[in-house]
Design a protein around this motif. Sequence first.
Motif, PDB file in Angstrom:
ATOM      1  N   LYS A 145       0.830  -1.206   0.000  1.00 44.70           N
ATOM      2  CA  LYS A 145       0.000   0.000   0.000  1.00 44.70           C
ATOM      3  C   LYS A 145       0.866   1.257   0.000  1.00 44.70           C
ATOM      4  O   LYS A 145       0.596   2.215  -0.734  1.00 44.70           O
ATOM      5  CB  LYS A 145      -0.917  -0.004   1.221  1.00 44.70           C
ATOM      6  CG  LYS A 145      -2.003  -1.072   1.201  1.00 44.70           C
ATOM      7  CD  LYS A 145      -2.776  -1.096   2.512  1.00 44.70           C
ATOM      8  CE  LYS A 145      -3.779  -2.231   2.556  1.00 44.70           C
ATOM      9  NZ  LYS A 145      -4.505  -2.310   3.840  1.00 44.70           N
ATOM     10  N   VAL A 146       1.921   1.218   0.817  1.00 46.26           N
ATOM     11  CA  VAL A 146       2.835   2.362   0.872  1.00 46.26           C
ATOM     12  C   VAL A 146       3.476   2.600  -0.490  1.00 46.26           C
ATOM     13  O   VAL A 146       3.542   3.743  -0.984  1.00 46.26           O
ATOM     14  CB  VAL A 146       3.921   2.114   1.936  1.00 46.26           C
ATOM     15  CG1 VAL A 146       5.072   3.089   1.770  1.00 46.26           C
ATOM     16  CG2 VAL A 146       3.327   2.227   3.329  1.00 46.26           C
ATOM     17  N   LEU A 147       3.938   1.535  -1.127  1.00 48.89           N
ATOM     18  CA  LEU A 147       4.632   1.675  -2.407  1.00 48.89           C
ATOM     19  C   LEU A 147       3.681   2.076  -3.523  1.00 48.89           C
ATOM     20  O   LEU A 147       4.019   2.913  -4.363  1.00 48.89           O
ATOM     21  CB  LEU A 147       5.347   0.369  -2.746  1.00 48.89           C
ATOM     22  CG  LEU A 147       6.530   0.045  -1.832  1.00 48.89           C
ATOM     23  CD1 LEU A 147       6.977  -1.401  -2.014  1.00 48.89           C
ATOM     24  CD2 LEU A 147       7.685   0.988  -2.098  1.00 48.89           C
ATOM     25  N   GLY A 174       1.406   8.872   5.604  1.00 50.18           N
ATOM     26  CA  GLY A 174       2.747   8.311   5.578  1.00 50.18           C
ATOM     27  C   GLY A 174       2.884   6.968   6.262  1.00 50.18           C
ATOM     28  O   GLY A 174       3.995   6.564   6.624  1.00 50.18           O
ATOM     29  N   VAL A 175       1.804   6.243   6.407  1.00 47.44           N
ATOM     30  CA  VAL A 175       1.836   4.928   7.035  1.00 47.44           C
ATOM     31  C   VAL A 175       0.647   4.127   6.524  1.00 47.44           C
ATOM     32  O   VAL A 175      -0.395   4.688   6.175  1.00 47.44           O
ATOM     33  CB  VAL A 175       1.805   5.045   8.577  1.00 47.44           C
ATOM     34  CG1 VAL A 175       0.470   5.596   9.051  1.00 47.44           C
ATOM     35  CG2 VAL A 175       2.103   3.715   9.238  1.00 47.44           C
ATOM     36  N   ALA A 176       0.816   2.802   6.450  1.00 53.52           N
ATOM     37  CA  ALA A 176      -0.252   1.926   5.975  1.00 53.52           C
ATOM     38  C   ALA A 176      -0.452   0.783   6.955  1.00 53.52           C
ATOM     39  O   ALA A 176       0.492   0.362   7.643  1.00 53.52           O
ATOM     40  CB  ALA A 176       0.071   1.380   4.589  1.00 53.52           C
ATOM     41  N   PHE A 177      -1.678   0.262   6.983  1.00 55.74           N
ATOM     42  CA  PHE A 177      -2.020  -0.822   7.898  1.00 55.74           C
ATOM     43  C   PHE A 177      -2.575  -2.012   7.120  1.00 55.74           C
ATOM     44  O   PHE A 177      -3.246  -1.847   6.106  1.00 55.74           O
ATOM     45  CB  PHE A 177      -3.052  -0.356   8.926  1.00 55.74           C
ATOM     46  CG  PHE A 177      -2.609   0.839   9.723  1.00 55.74           C
ATOM     47  CD1 PHE A 177      -1.745   0.689  10.802  1.00 55.74           C
ATOM     48  CD2 PHE A 177      -3.043   2.111   9.387  1.00 55.74           C
ATOM     49  CE1 PHE A 177      -1.326   1.796  11.527  1.00 55.74           C
ATOM     50  CE2 PHE A 177      -2.631   3.216  10.109  1.00 55.74           C
ATOM     51  CZ  PHE A 177      -1.769   3.059  11.185  1.00 55.74           C
ATOM     52  N   ASP A 178      -2.273  -3.187   7.611  1.00 54.47           N
ATOM     53  CA  ASP A 178      -2.804  -4.433   7.068  1.00 54.47           C
ATOM     54  C   ASP A 178      -3.342  -5.224   8.249  1.00 54.47           C
ATOM     55  O   ASP A 178      -2.576  -5.670   9.104  1.00 54.47           O
ATOM     56  CB  ASP A 178      -1.707  -5.210   6.330  1.00 54.47           C
ATOM     57  CG  ASP A 178      -2.108  -6.648   6.020  1.00 54.47           C
ATOM     58  OD1 ASP A 178      -3.298  -6.978   6.140  1.00 54.47           O
ATOM     59  OD2 ASP A 178      -1.210  -7.438   5.665  1.00 54.47           O
ATOM     60  N   ARG A 179      -4.652  -5.377   8.298  1.00 55.83           N
ATOM     61  CA  ARG A 179      -5.297  -6.083   9.409  1.00 55.83           C
ATOM     62  C   ARG A 179      -5.869  -7.402   8.909  1.00 55.83           C
ATOM     63  O   ARG A 179      -7.070  -7.546   8.748  1.00 55.83           O
ATOM     64  CB  ARG A 179      -6.374  -5.199  10.030  1.00 55.83           C
ATOM     65  CG  ARG A 179      -5.832  -3.880  10.599  1.00 55.83           C
ATOM     66  CD  ARG A 179      -6.947  -3.006  11.136  1.00 55.83           C
ATOM     67  NE  ARG A 179      -6.442  -1.798  11.774  1.00 55.83           N
ATOM     68  CZ  ARG A 179      -6.211  -0.658  11.132  1.00 55.83           C
ATOM     69  NH1 ARG A 179      -6.420  -0.579   9.819  1.00 55.83           N
ATOM     70  NH2 ARG A 179      -5.767   0.407  11.789  1.00 55.83           N
ATOM     71  N   GLY A 180      -4.964  -8.336   8.623  1.00 60.21           N
ATOM     72  CA  GLY A 180      -5.385  -9.636   8.161  1.00 60.21           C
ATOM     73  C   GLY A 180      -5.794  -9.695   6.709  1.00 60.21           C
ATOM     74  O   GLY A 180      -6.377 -10.694   6.269  1.00 60.21           O
ATOM     75  N   GLU A 181      -5.469  -8.677   5.930  1.00 61.10           N
ATOM     76  CA  GLU A 181      -5.857  -8.659   4.522  1.00 61.10           C
ATOM     77  C   GLU A 181      -4.943  -9.513   3.662  1.00 61.10           C
ATOM     78  O   GLU A 181      -5.400 -10.227   2.765  1.00 61.10           O
ATOM     79  CB  GLU A 181      -5.846  -7.215   4.005  1.00 61.10           C
ATOM     80  CG  GLU A 181      -6.794  -6.287   4.740  1.00 61.10           C
ATOM     81  CD  GLU A 181      -6.437  -4.828   4.505  1.00 61.10           C
ATOM     82  OE1 GLU A 181      -6.467  -4.402   3.332  1.00 61.10           O
ATOM     83  OE2 GLU A 181      -6.123  -4.123   5.486  1.00 61.10           O
ATOM     84  N   ALA A 182      -3.638  -9.445   3.892  1.00 67.04           N
ATOM     85  CA  ALA A 182      -2.682 -10.219   3.098  1.00 67.04           C
ATOM     86  C   ALA A 182      -2.563 -11.643   3.612  1.00 67.04           C
ATOM     87  O   ALA A 182      -2.521 -12.594   2.826  1.00 67.04           O
ATOM     88  CB  ALA A 182      -1.319  -9.533   3.109  1.00 67.04           C
ATOM     89  N   VAL A 189       2.211  -2.926  10.058  1.00 69.37           N
ATOM     90  CA  VAL A 189       2.296  -1.475   9.909  1.00 69.37           C
ATOM     91  C   VAL A 189       3.461  -1.194   8.978  1.00 69.37           C
ATOM     92  O   VAL A 189       4.578  -1.659   9.229  1.00 69.37           O
ATOM     93  CB  VAL A 189       2.510  -0.773  11.259  1.00 69.37           C
ATOM     94  CG1 VAL A 189       2.605   0.738  11.065  1.00 69.37           C
ATOM     95  CG2 VAL A 189       1.403  -1.133  12.240  1.00 69.37           C
ATOM     96  N   GLY A 190       3.215  -0.454   7.889  1.00 68.30           N
ATOM     97  CA  GLY A 190       4.258  -0.173   6.917  1.00 68.30           C
ATOM     98  C   GLY A 190       4.469   1.312   6.705  1.00 68.30           C
ATOM     99  O   GLY A 190       3.547   2.112   6.873  1.00 68.30           O
ATOM    100  N   ALA A 191       5.685   1.682   6.342  1.00 73.17           N
ATOM    101  CA  ALA A 191       6.029   3.078   6.076  1.00 73.17           C
ATOM    102  C   ALA A 191       7.039   3.125   4.937  1.00 73.17           C
ATOM    103  O   ALA A 191       7.759   2.160   4.683  1.00 73.17           O
ATOM    104  CB  ALA A 191       6.609   3.739   7.327  1.00 73.17           C
ATOM    105  N   VAL A 222       8.267   2.729  13.077  1.00 76.71           N
ATOM    106  CA  VAL A 222       8.324   2.273  11.689  1.00 76.71           C
ATOM    107  C   VAL A 222       8.629   3.446  10.759  1.00 76.71           C
ATOM    108  O   VAL A 222       9.464   3.342   9.851  1.00 76.71           O
ATOM    109  CB  VAL A 222       7.009   1.582  11.283  1.00 76.71           C
ATOM    110  CG1 VAL A 222       7.059   1.141   9.819  1.00 76.71           C
ATOM    111  CG2 VAL A 222       6.736   0.374  12.160  1.00 76.71           C
ATOM    112  N   GLN A 223       7.967   4.577  10.979  1.00 74.69           N
ATOM    113  CA  GLN A 223       8.222   5.748  10.143  1.00 74.69           C
ATOM    114  C   GLN A 223       9.656   6.242  10.314  1.00 74.69           C
ATOM    115  O   GLN A 223      10.323   6.593   9.332  1.00 74.69           O
ATOM    116  CB  GLN A 223       7.230   6.857  10.486  1.00 74.69           C
ATOM    117  CG  GLN A 223       5.807   6.568  10.025  1.00 74.69           C
ATOM    118  CD  GLN A 223       4.845   7.681  10.398  1.00 74.69           C
ATOM    119  OE1 GLN A 223       4.809   8.140  11.547  1.00 74.69           O
ATOM    120  NE2 GLN A 223       4.066   8.132   9.435  1.00 74.69           N
TER     121      GLN A 223
END
Length: 248
Positions: A145-147, A174-182, A189-191, A222-223
């Motif tokens: 999502k971040v990319l 500036g941050v993304a979350f994945d709550r069991g989606e992948a 938590v991604g940055a 993470v950021q």
Amino acid sequence: MSTGLDECAPVGGIDRADLILTAFDGFGRLTLSQISRRTGVPRSSVHRMLDRLVALRWVRRDGLHYQLGLRLVELGMLAVQQDRLHAAALPFLRELRRATGSTVHLAVLDGADVVYLERLEGVGAGEIATRVGGRRPAAPTSVGKVLLANVIGVGSVVGSLGVRQELAAVRQRGVAFDRGEALPHVGCVGAPVGVRGDVVGAVSVCGPLELMAVNDRIVNLVQQTGQQIHHALTRQPATGLAAGVGRR
């Protein structure tokens, strides 16, 4: 002077392609006959292989001469950049794992997928089906999502209005979350590694949803890690993550 190429017996198409490309080592341009002599591959086979390599942009043809193509330059630069990214990132990834106890990833975008350049295992790592060199569809992952939001840009992402809105929000905060989606029962938590217009990768922390604490401290770490890696790549001074962790 002998190159030793004639000592390598080609056993397949890939081997012959490697022989042909290696033949250019030390030579800017070669004719068909020169390539055949340097590789020991018959002229007819060399000609067929060169036609294919030209079509793929691995080799360029200029009249009777051939030279290495721009596609090889592109791939070489990509390899160098990814190697530099991994080398710059590793100390900060280790510190992020120490500070969070979670599994840490470094990833880059390749088409519609993310490719993992590093994975450092943390608590619950057995539930996280990722590996170094592995790839996953980008859209559901936090690093993806971040990319997608920062590298491609929201306007050009094919998807529903909801997807575009989510990526716009990722780009803004500036941050993304994945709550069991992948992966089921896994939260991340991604940055970005970089800033808008210069995002070269993404970093994330992941763990079992029931154990994964998503709070301001985790998000900030993470950021900060993404910023630290980017500063290391550009050789600019930055505040240390280790120092920041010690005060939290």
